[in-house]
Scaffold this motif. Structure first.
Motif, PDB file in Angstrom:
ATOM      1  N   ASN A  13      66.941  69.592  85.380  1.00 21.63           N
ATOM      2  CA  ASN A  13      68.195  68.867  85.204  1.00 21.63           C
ATOM      3  C   ASN A  13      69.313  69.449  86.069  1.00 21.63           C
ATOM      4  N   SER A  14      70.320  68.639  86.335  1.00 25.53           N
ATOM      5  CA  SER A  14      71.469  69.097  87.110  1.00 25.53           C
ATOM      6  C   SER A  14      72.142  70.264  86.398  1.00 25.53           C
ATOM      7  N   GLY A  15      72.325  71.363  87.108  1.00 22.76           N
ATOM      8  CA  GLY A  15      72.985  72.538  86.554  1.00 22.76           C
ATOM      9  C   GLY A  15      72.106  73.407  85.665  1.00 22.76           C
ATOM     10  N   GLU A  16      70.870  73.015  85.482  1.00 23.54           N
ATOM     11  CA  GLU A  16      69.966  73.777  84.615  1.00 23.54           C
ATOM     12  C   GLU A  16      69.398  74.980  85.363  1.00 23.54           C
ATOM     13  N   SER A  17      69.425  76.142  84.736  1.00 22.72           N
ATOM     14  CA  SER A  17      68.861  77.342  85.361  1.00 22.72           C
ATOM     15  C   SER A  17      67.340  77.287  85.306  1.00 22.72           C
ATOM     16  N   LEU A  18      66.701  78.076  86.164  1.00 24.88           N
ATOM     17  CA  LEU A  18      65.241  78.134  86.151  1.00 24.88           C
ATOM     18  C   LEU A  18      64.720  78.632  84.804  1.00 24.88           C
ATOM     19  N   LEU A 195      57.084  83.291  85.630  1.00 27.34           N
ATOM     20  CA  LEU A 195      57.157  82.960  87.056  1.00 27.34           C
ATOM     21  C   LEU A 195      55.834  82.358  87.530  1.00 27.34           C
ATOM     22  N   ILE A 196      54.725  82.911  87.055  1.00 29.88           N
ATOM     23  CA  ILE A 196      53.415  82.335  87.379  1.00 29.88           C
ATOM     24  C   ILE A 196      53.359  80.888  86.914  1.00 29.88           C
ATOM     25  N   ARG A 197      53.815  80.647  85.680  1.00 29.97           N
ATOM     26  CA  ARG A 197      53.821  79.275  85.159  1.00 29.97           C
ATOM     27  C   ARG A 197      54.683  78.357  86.026  1.00 29.97           C
ATOM     28  N   LEU A 198      55.849  78.855  86.448  1.00 27.02           N
ATOM     29  CA  LEU A 198      56.753  78.048  87.261  1.00 27.02           C
ATOM     30  C   LEU A 198      56.104  77.667  88.584  1.00 27.02           C
ATOM     31  N   VAL A 199      55.430  78.617  89.227  1.00 27.44           N
ATOM     32  CA  VAL A 199      54.754  78.330  90.507  1.00 27.44           C
ATOM     33  C   VAL A 199      53.588  77.365  90.276  1.00 27.44           C
ATOM     34  N   LYS A 200      52.880  77.531  89.160  1.00 33.23           N
ATOM     35  CA  LYS A 200      51.797  76.598  88.842  1.00 33.23           C
ATOM     36  C   LYS A 200      52.343  75.187  88.599  1.00 33.23           C
ATOM     37  N   TYR A 201      53.486  75.104  87.924  1.00 37.74           N
ATOM     38  CA  TYR A 201      54.120  73.801  87.692  1.00 37.74           C
ATOM     39  C   TYR A 201      54.482  73.156  89.032  1.00 37.74           C
ATOM     40  N   TRP A 223      55.567  91.131  92.441  1.00 34.54           N
ATOM     41  CA  TRP A 223      56.194  91.941  91.386  1.00 34.54           C
ATOM     42  C   TRP A 223      55.870  93.425  91.559  1.00 34.54           C
ATOM     43  N   ARG A 224      54.628  93.730  91.870  1.00 36.78           N
ATOM     44  CA  ARG A 224      54.215  95.120  92.021  1.00 36.78           C
ATOM     45  C   ARG A 224      54.849  95.765  93.256  1.00 36.78           C
ATOM     46  N   GLU A 225      55.023  94.980  94.307  1.00 40.53           N
ATOM     47  CA  GLU A 225      55.675  95.514  95.516  1.00 40.53           C
ATOM     48  C   GLU A 225      57.118  95.911  95.253  1.00 40.53           C
ATOM     49  N   ASP A 233      65.580  88.817  88.749  1.00 47.97           N
ATOM     50  CA  ASP A 233      66.222  87.522  88.975  1.00 47.97           C
ATOM     51  C   ASP A 233      65.153  86.492  89.326  1.00 47.97           C
ATOM     52  N   MET A 234      65.007  85.458  88.508  1.00 45.67           N
ATOM     53  CA  MET A 234      63.944  84.471  88.698  1.00 45.67           C
ATOM     54  C   MET A 234      64.091  83.729  90.020  1.00 45.67           C
ATOM     55  N   ASN A 235      65.314  83.382  90.399  1.00 45.60           N
ATOM     56  CA  ASN A 235      65.526  82.692  91.683  1.00 45.60           C
ATOM     57  C   ASN A 235      65.094  83.557  92.856  1.00 45.60           C
ATOM     58  N   LYS A 236      65.462  84.834  92.786  1.00 46.43           N
ATOM     59  CA  LYS A 236      65.109  85.765  93.863  1.00 46.43           C
ATOM     60  C   LYS A 236      63.598  85.902  94.000  1.00 46.43           C
ATOM     61  N   TYR A 237      62.903  86.032  92.883  1.00 46.20           N
ATOM     62  CA  TYR A 237      61.456  86.208  92.936  1.00 46.20           C
ATOM     63  C   TYR A 237      60.745  84.922  93.360  1.00 46.20           C
ATOM     64  N   LEU A 238      61.258  83.775  92.914  1.00 47.16           N
ATOM     65  CA  LEU A 238      60.677  82.511  93.362  1.00 47.16           C
ATOM     66  C   LEU A 238      60.819  82.388  94.873  1.00 47.16           C
ATOM     67  N   ARG A 239      61.968  82.813  95.388  1.00 46.62           N
ATOM     68  CA  ARG A 239      62.183  82.781  96.836  1.00 46.62           C
ATOM     69  C   ARG A 239      61.181  83.688  97.565  1.00 46.62           C
ATOM     70  N   GLN A 240      60.950  84.863  97.015  1.00 45.65           N
ATOM     71  CA  GLN A 240      60.006  85.796  97.644  1.00 45.65           C
ATOM     72  C   GLN A 240      58.587  85.227  97.671  1.00 45.65           C
TER      73      GLN A 240
END
Length: 305
Positions: A13-18, A195-201, A223-225, A233-240
């Motif tokens: 949704n608009s304005g909704e955080s990850l 985060l795994i679920r988000l990437v799978k989605y 994550w281990r690196e 930060d979920m946005n940062k990790y999704l970007r990575q």
């Protein structure tokens, strides 16, 4: 929302955080998971009956539902059936067609299970059924995977050594090793699993040609690196993660908790991401698919910028 009103990910949704999106639309409801697990438990008990056609040693459930990385609306289940009466993996591989046929017939002759399970397909290593849970609209694939419990008499390193000389049947070892993947994900924090679920989605809604094991291992590697933080930060990790997918042509990732891949592989060429429990299994997408993966990742990166 990304620039121009385009959703960052379909369904957000608009304005909704990850984090809020994951909670609302990605992570399965606990009650639903419990219902799935209860039904699978009854199914396992049915398979383990003494009246069945196979000499069952034990049954292990695996896959995203068990590891805690299932996405809402999709909780595929692997049911690994360890059998008695086979001297090893090669012995079972010779008889696998008969075993799978007996499994399919046994399940389909039971009227109770026919209401919940519908035959989907037969693969060289499994029988697949579609599982319907209660009044939900979701269907989940249940893979029935016969195997030999070689871990009872062999260490993981001994199994890998044996696989060196068994190139023609290595794929059958994957099932025996699959149960080890649960341990790999067991100590991963809940936020990494989200985060795994988000990437799978994202993979599902964008039809990206990458598999579940690949996503799980790549996210854990990122994550281990970063020295395994409990919070991030979920946005940062999704970007990575998307950056790694954008550069997938040169991807070279091995998590060597269980093996030194150089002892077993001298043929690796990028892209590769080895299964953390099987040095002979490259989970990376095929060369023919990497341009699609890069294109999809670049699109999301552009929205994240």
């Amino acid at each position: 929302m990304a620039a121009g009103g385009t959703p960052l990910i379909k369904g957000i949704n608009s304005g909704e955080s990850l984090l809020k999106f994951i909670d609302r639309a990605v992570r399965p409801d606990a009650g639903y998971i419990a219902k799935c697990q209860e039904l699978v438990g009854k199914f396992v008990k049915f398979l383990d009956t003494k009246n069945g056609p196979l000499n069952v040693n034990k049954i292990v459930t695996a896959g995203p539902l068990v590891s805690g990385t299932a996405v809402r609306g999709r909780a595929d289940i692997d049911v690994i059936i360890f059998l008695n009466g086979y001297s090893g993996v090669r012995d079972l591989s010779r008889d696998i067609s008969n075993v799978l046929r007996h499994l399919k017939t046994f399940i389909e002759t039971d009227v109770t299970w026919a209401k919940s399970l519908v035959f989907k397909a037969m693969t060289p290593q499994s029988v697949q059924f579609l599982l319907n849970v209660g009044d939900c609209d979701f269907e989940h694939t249940v893979d029935l995977l016969p195997a030999v419990d070689i871990s009872k008499t062999m260490s993981q390193s001994a199994i890998y050594e044996e696989m060196k000389d068994q190139a023609d049947i290595r794929r059958f070892y994957s099932v025996s090793l699959a149960a080890f993947n649960f341990r790999f994900l067991q100590q991963v924090p809940a936020k990494v699993k989200d985060l795994i679920r988000l990437v799978k989605y994202w993979q599902r809604v964008e039809d990206v040609p990458i598999g579940s094991c690949f996503i799980e291992t790549l996210v854990v590697a990122v994550w281990r690196e970063d020295h395994k933080p409990q919070n991030f930060d979920m946005n940062k990790y999704l970007r990575q993660v998307m950056q790694r997918l954008s550069q997938i042509k040169t991807l070279a990732v091995v998590i060597e908790d269980n093996y030194n891949h150089r002892l077993y592989r001298n043929d690796l060429k990028a892209p590769y991401l080895l299964d953390p429990c099987n040095p002979y299994k490259n989970t990376a997408p095929s060369i023919g698919d990497i341009h699609i993966v890069k294109k999809k990742a670049d699109a999301l990166l552009g929205s994240l910028a």
